[in-house]
Scaffold this motif. Structure first.
Motif, PDB file in Angstrom:
ATOM      1  N   ASN A   1      68.442  65.643 -17.599  1.00  0.00           N
ATOM      2  CA  ASN A   1      67.932  64.287 -17.727  1.00  0.00           C
ATOM      3  C   ASN A   1      69.011  63.291 -17.319  1.00  0.00           C
ATOM      4  O   ASN A   1      70.201  63.578 -17.365  1.00  0.00           O
ATOM      5  CB  ASN A   1      67.379  64.001 -19.127  1.00  0.00           C
ATOM      6  N   ARG A   2      68.533  62.122 -16.851  1.00  0.00           N
ATOM      7  CA  ARG A   2      69.429  61.106 -16.283  1.00  0.00           C
ATOM      8  C   ARG A   2      69.263  59.796 -17.035  1.00  0.00           C
ATOM      9  O   ARG A   2      68.149  59.343 -17.287  1.00  0.00           O
ATOM     10  CB  ARG A   2      69.097  60.907 -14.800  1.00  0.00           C
ATOM     11  N   VAL A   3      70.390  59.179 -17.377  1.00  0.00           N
ATOM     12  CA  VAL A   3      70.379  57.873 -18.030  1.00  0.00           C
ATOM     13  C   VAL A   3      70.762  56.820 -16.992  1.00  0.00           C
ATOM     14  O   VAL A   3      71.589  57.076 -16.108  1.00  0.00           O
ATOM     15  CB  VAL A   3      71.338  57.841 -19.247  1.00  0.00           C
ATOM     16  N   THR A   4      70.108  55.651 -17.086  1.00  0.00           N
ATOM     17  CA  THR A   4      70.409  54.523 -16.208  1.00  0.00           C
ATOM     18  C   THR A   4      70.792  53.331 -17.074  1.00  0.00           C
ATOM     19  O   THR A   4      70.039  52.945 -17.976  1.00  0.00           O
ATOM     20  CB  THR A   4      69.199  54.155 -15.326  1.00  0.00           C
ATOM     21  N   ALA A   5      71.969  52.769 -16.807  1.00  0.00           N
ATOM     22  CA  ALA A   5      72.431  51.552 -17.479  1.00  0.00           C
ATOM     23  C   ALA A   5      72.346  50.409 -16.472  1.00  0.00           C
ATOM     24  O   ALA A   5      72.798  50.557 -15.331  1.00  0.00           O
ATOM     25  CB  ALA A   5      73.861  51.709 -17.979  1.00  0.00           C
ATOM     26  N   SER A   6      71.755  49.299 -16.870  1.00  0.00           N
ATOM     27  CA  SER A   6      71.624  48.134 -15.992  1.00  0.00           C
ATOM     28  C   SER A   6      72.026  46.881 -16.753  1.00  0.00           C
ATOM     29  O   SER A   6      71.867  46.811 -17.964  1.00  0.00           O
ATOM     30  CB  SER A   6      70.178  47.980 -15.509  1.00  0.00           C
ATOM     31  N   GLY A   7      72.509  45.902 -16.008  1.00  0.00           N
ATOM     32  CA  GLY A   7      72.896  44.643 -16.625  1.00  0.00           C
ATOM     33  C   GLY A   7      73.352  43.636 -15.599  1.00  0.00           C
ATOM     34  O   GLY A   7      72.998  43.732 -14.414  1.00  0.00           O
ATOM     35  N   VAL A   8      74.174  42.682 -16.046  1.00  0.00           N
ATOM     36  CA  VAL A   8      74.662  41.598 -15.192  1.00  0.00           C
ATOM     37  C   VAL A   8      76.110  41.280 -15.556  1.00  0.00           C
ATOM     38  O   VAL A   8      76.558  41.553 -16.667  1.00  0.00           O
ATOM     39  CB  VAL A   8      73.806  40.320 -15.336  1.00  0.00           C
ATOM     40  N   ASP A   9      76.816  40.666 -14.596  1.00  0.00           N
ATOM     41  CA  ASP A   9      78.154  40.165 -14.900  1.00  0.00           C
ATOM     42  C   ASP A   9      78.046  38.705 -15.339  1.00  0.00           C
ATOM     43  O   ASP A   9      76.939  38.185 -15.510  1.00  0.00           O
ATOM     44  CB  ASP A   9      79.125  40.363 -13.729  1.00  0.00           C
ATOM     45  N   ASP A  10      79.183  38.038 -15.505  1.00  0.00           N
ATOM     46  CA  ASP A  10      79.166  36.660 -16.013  1.00  0.00           C
ATOM     47  C   ASP A  10      78.664  35.638 -14.997  1.00  0.00           C
ATOM     48  O   ASP A  10      78.433  34.488 -15.346  1.00  0.00           O
ATOM     49  CB  ASP A  10      80.539  36.262 -16.571  1.00  0.00           C
ATOM     50  N   GLU A  11      78.455  36.051 -13.735  1.00  0.00           N
ATOM     51  CA  GLU A  11      77.815  35.171 -12.743  1.00  0.00           C
ATOM     52  C   GLU A  11      76.353  35.559 -12.548  1.00  0.00           C
ATOM     53  O   GLU A  11      75.716  35.125 -11.608  1.00  0.00           O
ATOM     54  CB  GLU A  11      78.535  35.240 -11.388  1.00  0.00           C
ATOM     55  N   ASN A  12      75.842  36.439 -13.412  1.00  0.00           N
ATOM     56  CA  ASN A  12      74.461  36.917 -13.374  1.00  0.00           C
ATOM     57  C   ASN A  12      74.172  37.815 -12.175  1.00  0.00           C
ATOM     58  O   ASN A  12      73.031  37.943 -11.757  1.00  0.00           O
ATOM     59  CB  ASN A  12      73.474  35.746 -13.444  1.00  0.00           C
ATOM     60  N   SER A  13      75.211  38.443 -11.606  1.00  0.00           N
ATOM     61  CA  SER A  13      75.019  39.407 -10.525  1.00  0.00           C
ATOM     62  C   SER A  13      74.614  40.744 -11.134  1.00  0.00           C
ATOM     63  O   SER A  13      75.226  41.192 -12.106  1.00  0.00           O
ATOM     64  CB  SER A  13      76.313  39.593  -9.722  1.00  0.00           C
ATOM     65  N   PRO A  14      73.581  41.398 -10.580  1.00  0.00           N
ATOM     66  CA  PRO A  14      73.102  42.650 -11.175  1.00  0.00           C
ATOM     67  C   PRO A  14      74.064  43.813 -10.961  1.00  0.00           C
ATOM     68  O   PRO A  14      74.790  43.874  -9.960  1.00  0.00           O
ATOM     69  CB  PRO A  14      71.774  42.900 -10.452  1.00  0.00           C
ATOM     70  N   VAL A  15      74.055  44.739 -11.924  1.00  0.00           N
ATOM     71  CA  VAL A  15      74.880  45.944 -11.842  1.00  0.00           C
ATOM     72  C   VAL A  15      74.086  47.084 -12.463  1.00  0.00           C
ATOM     73  O   VAL A  15      73.297  46.878 -13.391  1.00  0.00           O
ATOM     74  CB  VAL A  15      76.243  45.747 -12.551  1.00  0.00           C
ATOM     75  N   SER A  16      74.260  48.299 -11.922  1.00  0.00           N
ATOM     76  CA  SER A  16      73.525  49.444 -12.425  1.00  0.00           C
ATOM     77  C   SER A  16      74.329  50.707 -12.146  1.00  0.00           C
ATOM     78  O   SER A  16      75.096  50.770 -11.192  1.00  0.00           O
ATOM     79  CB  SER A  16      72.159  49.522 -11.725  1.00  0.00           C
ATOM     80  N   GLY A  17      74.147  51.727 -12.996  1.00  0.00           N
ATOM     81  CA  GLY A  17      74.798  53.020 -12.797  1.00  0.00           C
ATOM     82  C   GLY A  17      74.012  54.104 -13.503  1.00  0.00           C
ATOM     83  O   GLY A  17      73.220  53.824 -14.407  1.00  0.00           O
ATOM     84  N   GLN A  18      74.223  55.354 -13.068  1.00  0.00           N
ATOM     85  CA  GLN A  18      73.488  56.483 -13.639  1.00  0.00           C
ATOM     86  C   GLN A  18      74.424  57.635 -13.947  1.00  0.00           C
ATOM     87  O   GLN A  18      75.468  57.791 -13.316  1.00  0.00           O
ATOM     88  CB  GLN A  18      72.419  56.985 -12.660  1.00  0.00           C
ATOM     89  N   GLY A  19      74.023  58.444 -14.931  1.00  0.00           N
ATOM     90  CA  GLY A  19      74.745  59.664 -15.282  1.00  0.00           C
ATOM     91  C   GLY A  19      73.756  60.705 -15.770  1.00  0.00           C
ATOM     92  O   GLY A  19      72.756  60.364 -16.400  1.00  0.00           O
ATOM     93  N   SER A  20      74.003  61.980 -15.462  1.00  0.00           N
ATOM     94  CA  SER A  20      73.097  63.069 -15.831  1.00  0.00           C
ATOM     95  C   SER A  20      73.803  64.092 -16.706  1.00  0.00           C
ATOM     96  O   SER A  20      75.026  64.225 -16.660  1.00  0.00           O
ATOM     97  CB  SER A  20      72.580  63.780 -14.580  1.00  0.00           C
ATOM     98  N   ALA A  21      73.006  64.818 -17.470  1.00  0.00           N
ATOM     99  CA  ALA A  21      73.508  65.945 -18.266  1.00  0.00           C
ATOM    100  C   ALA A  21      72.468  67.054 -18.211  1.00  0.00           C
ATOM    101  O   ALA A  21      71.268  66.787 -18.132  1.00  0.00           O
ATOM    102  CB  ALA A  21      73.755  65.521 -19.716  1.00  0.00           C
TER     103      ALA A  21
END
Length: 176
Positions: free
Chosen positions: A135-155
């Protein structure tokens, strides 16, 4: 004549910030009169895109069939430049859905540059022998200028074959 003066300086700050400086040159002209001139430059800092890395681990990483409880650990690292904290606003798993409120996982959570955050949750993992549950987890969010960021990791968790066994008992009637 012309004199060229070059100086390298470190300029830092948040996106949109400006750094201005003025240089003044003074001297004496050949006819002994004073001379002076000024020049200025402005640097505007542009936005650098934020970045994160996400890793996920499973404990245990293998189970005998039909499976059992697994504790997952999710780690999110803010790999952005030194000016950009990142706020994680969504944490989802492709098999287990929204992780907010599961175990110690919650959003939003802010991660300073160069820092990380970790959360854990437990789930029942089941399957036939000699299979793998990934299964894979996805983390998403923004920086302090509201620019989007995302990353994934699996186990992955291996479901190992427990093997077959039988028990045989025999009785006689009458026994004598």
């Amino acid at each position: 004549g012309q004199i060229l003066f070059t100086q390298a300086v470190q300029v830092s700050g948040n996106a949109g910030a400006t750094h201005s400086n003025t240089v003044t040159a003074s001297g004496t002209a050949a006819n002994s009169g004073p001379v002076s001139a000024q020049g200025s430059a402005t640097v505007t800092l542009s936005n650098a895109q934020p970045s994160i890395t996400v890793s996920k681990s499973a404990n245990p990483s293998s189970l005998p069939e039909p499976g059992g409880n697994v504790q997952y650990t999710v780690q999110i690292n803010n790999t952005s430049n030194s000016q950009d904290p990142v706020t994680i606003t969504s944490l989802t798993d492709d098999k287990f859905g929204n992780l907010h409120g599961q175990g110690t996982c919650s959003v939003p959570r802010t991660i300073q540059p160069g820092q990380s955050t970790t959360c854990q949750f437990s789930k029942l993992v089941q399957g036939a022998g000699n299979t793998t549950h990934t299964n894979r987890v996805t983390a998403s969010g923004v920086d302090d200028e509201n620019s989007p960021v995302s990353g994934q990791g699996s186990a992955s968790v291996a479901i190992v074959n427990a093997g077959s066994s039988i028990t045989v008992s025999k009785s006689a009637n009458p026994s004598s």
